[in-house]
Each structure stands twice: as structure tokens, then as C-alpha cells.
Write a protein that holds these residues in place. Sequence first.
Motif, mmCIF file in Angstrom:
data_model
loop_
_atom_site.group_PDB
_atom_site.id
_atom_site.type_symbol
_atom_site.label_atom_id
_atom_site.label_comp_id
_atom_site.label_asym_id
_atom_site.label_seq_id
_atom_site.Cartn_x
_atom_site.Cartn_y
_atom_site.Cartn_z
ATOM 1 N N PHE A 189 0.809 -1.212 0.000
ATOM 2 C CA PHE A 189 0.000 0.000 0.000
ATOM 3 C C PHE A 189 0.846 1.268 0.000
ATOM 4 O O PHE A 189 1.932 1.299 0.558
ATOM 5 C CB PHE A 189 -0.922 0.030 1.229
ATOM 6 N N ALA A 190 0.307 2.294 -0.620
ATOM 7 C CA ALA A 190 0.899 3.634 -0.586
ATOM 8 C C ALA A 190 -0.119 4.573 0.048
ATOM 9 O O ALA A 190 -1.326 4.354 -0.055
ATOM 10 C CB ALA A 190 1.243 4.094 -1.992
ATOM 11 N N LEU A 191 0.378 5.616 0.692
ATOM 12 C CA LEU A 191 -0.488 6.547 1.413
ATOM 13 C C LEU A 191 -0.260 7.961 0.890
ATOM 14 O O LEU A 191 0.871 8.389 0.704
ATOM 15 C CB LEU A 191 -0.151 6.482 2.906
ATOM 16 N N GLY B 237 -8.064 14.442 5.167
ATOM 17 C CA GLY B 237 -7.942 12.993 5.134
ATOM 18 C C GLY B 237 -6.969 12.547 4.075
ATOM 19 O O GLY B 237 -6.027 13.261 3.728
ATOM 20 N N GLY B 238 -7.191 11.369 3.540
ATOM 21 C CA GLY B 238 -6.256 10.856 2.558
ATOM 22 C C GLY B 238 -6.798 9.658 1.814
ATOM 23 O O GLY B 238 -7.974 9.306 1.949
ATOM 24 N N VAL B 239 -5.930 9.072 1.024
ATOM 25 C CA VAL B 239 -6.266 7.868 0.291
ATOM 26 C C VAL B 239 -5.149 6.849 0.464
ATOM 27 O O VAL B 239 -3.983 7.197 0.656
ATOM 28 C CB VAL B 239 -6.508 8.120 -1.218
ATOM 29 N N VAL B 240 -5.542 5.593 0.390
ATOM 30 C CA VAL B 240 -4.602 4.485 0.432
ATOM 31 C C VAL B 240 -4.722 3.786 -0.911
ATOM 32 O O VAL B 240 -5.821 3.450 -1.349
ATOM 33 C CB VAL B 240 -4.935 3.509 1.584
ATOM 34 N N TYR B 241 -3.595 3.614 -1.578
ATOM 35 C CA TYR B 241 -3.565 2.947 -2.877
ATOM 36 C C TYR B 241 -3.114 1.516 -2.675
ATOM 37 O O TYR B 241 -2.069 1.250 -2.083
ATOM 38 C CB TYR B 241 -2.600 3.668 -3.821
ATOM 39 N N ASP B 242 -3.917 0.563 -3.176
ATOM 40 C CA ASP B 242 -3.616 -0.856 -3.084
ATOM 41 C C ASP B 242 -2.920 -1.282 -4.370
ATOM 42 O O ASP B 242 -3.537 -1.355 -5.432
ATOM 43 C CB ASP B 242 -4.909 -1.647 -2.881
ATOM 44 N N ALA C 78 -6.705 -0.441 -6.394
ATOM 45 C CA ALA C 78 -7.861 0.185 -5.747
ATOM 46 C C ALA C 78 -7.407 1.365 -4.887
ATOM 47 O O ALA C 78 -6.301 1.374 -4.359
ATOM 48 C CB ALA C 78 -8.593 -0.831 -4.883
ATOM 49 N N LEU C 79 -8.280 2.350 -4.772
ATOM 50 C CA LEU C 79 -8.070 3.481 -3.882
ATOM 51 C C LEU C 79 -9.099 3.427 -2.766
ATOM 52 O O LEU C 79 -10.282 3.194 -3.023
ATOM 53 C CB LEU C 79 -8.231 4.809 -4.626
ATOM 54 N N TYR C 80 -8.652 3.666 -1.533
ATOM 55 C CA TYR C 80 -9.548 3.695 -0.387
ATOM 56 C C TYR C 80 -9.417 5.048 0.290
ATOM 57 O O TYR C 80 -8.320 5.469 0.642
ATOM 58 C CB TYR C 80 -9.200 2.594 0.618
ATOM 59 N N GLU C 81 -10.531 5.731 0.463
ATOM 60 C CA GLU C 81 -10.517 7.008 1.167
ATOM 61 C C GLU C 81 -10.474 6.742 2.667
ATOM 62 O O GLU C 81 -11.164 5.855 3.177
ATOM 63 C CB GLU C 81 -11.771 7.803 0.815
ATOM 64 N N VAL D 9 -4.269 -3.034 5.134
ATOM 65 C CA VAL D 9 -3.406 -1.857 5.129
ATOM 66 C C VAL D 9 -2.418 -1.903 6.290
ATOM 67 O O VAL D 9 -1.297 -1.435 6.193
ATOM 68 C CB VAL D 9 -4.246 -0.555 5.196
ATOM 69 N N VAL D 10 -2.864 -2.472 7.393
ATOM 70 C CA VAL D 10 -2.053 -2.597 8.594
ATOM 71 C C VAL D 10 -1.848 -4.077 8.883
ATOM 72 O O VAL D 10 -2.767 -4.877 8.726
ATOM 73 C CB VAL D 10 -2.759 -1.901 9.794
ATOM 74 N N THR D 11 -0.643 -4.416 9.265
ATOM 75 C CA THR D 11 -0.352 -5.776 9.697
ATOM 76 C C THR D 11 -0.119 -5.751 11.201
ATOM 77 O O THR D 11 0.147 -4.685 11.768
ATOM 78 C CB THR D 11 0.896 -6.343 8.988
ATOM 79 N N CYS D 12 -0.247 -6.879 11.834
ATOM 80 C CA CYS D 12 0.011 -6.903 13.269
ATOM 81 C C CYS D 12 0.664 -8.208 13.661
ATOM 82 O O CYS D 12 0.620 -9.209 12.943
ATOM 83 C CB CYS D 12 -1.258 -6.661 14.075
#
Length: 101
Positions: free
Chosen positions: A10-12, A19-24, A29-32, A95-98
Motif C-alpha cells: 500500500f501507498a499513502l 484525510g487521505g487515500v490508500v492505494y492498493d 484500488a483506492l480507499y478514502e 493496510v495494517v499488519t500486526c
Amino acid sequence: MQYAFNSSRFALRGWIGHGGVVYDDADSALYEVSESAFQLLSLLKDRVNHSPDQSGQTTAQTAAHLAGLLIGEAPEDTDVALVTSVLDDLRTMGVVTCRSA
């Protein structure tokens, strides 16, 4: 739990106050994301572990640590719970791993 931004996929991109967008990268795909989610992801993304091989792997952070960074003081339990909720939603998206602490 420790959380990290999934920078390999992902890119931010964001705009202050908007706010922003996350690019997959996997499916283009783009996520707002909201302003608070963008700030949280920015904190995770900016925590880069500069290892000798410059791998760019992000350093994992706990929800309590991130909540403290966001509000600028020791977080209360409700602050940590809210940050954990957002992180869990972002983790569901990938988007986040844990990993366990």
C-alpha cells in the motif's frame, strides 16, 4: 498487539485537514480514509526501521503508543480503545499488519 503499515502493498497520500487515500498496489484500488485514520497511518508509515540493508520495513507500534502520539499526552483507556478499533478496521483491509507483542 503491535501494528505496522503494510508498505510492501500500500501507498499513502493525504492532505492536511482533508484525510487521505490508500492505494492498493495489488489491485489498483483506492480507499478514502478519514483525517484521523490518515494521521494514524502516517505515524505508522513514518516509523521506518533503517536496518543495515535499508529494507524499509516499518517498525511495529502498539495502539497505546500510537494513541499517545496522536493526542500528545498519556492516553486514557477510551483513547486506546478508539485507536485499536481503527487499527482493526485497517487490518481487515490489509493496510495494517500486526503481530503479538
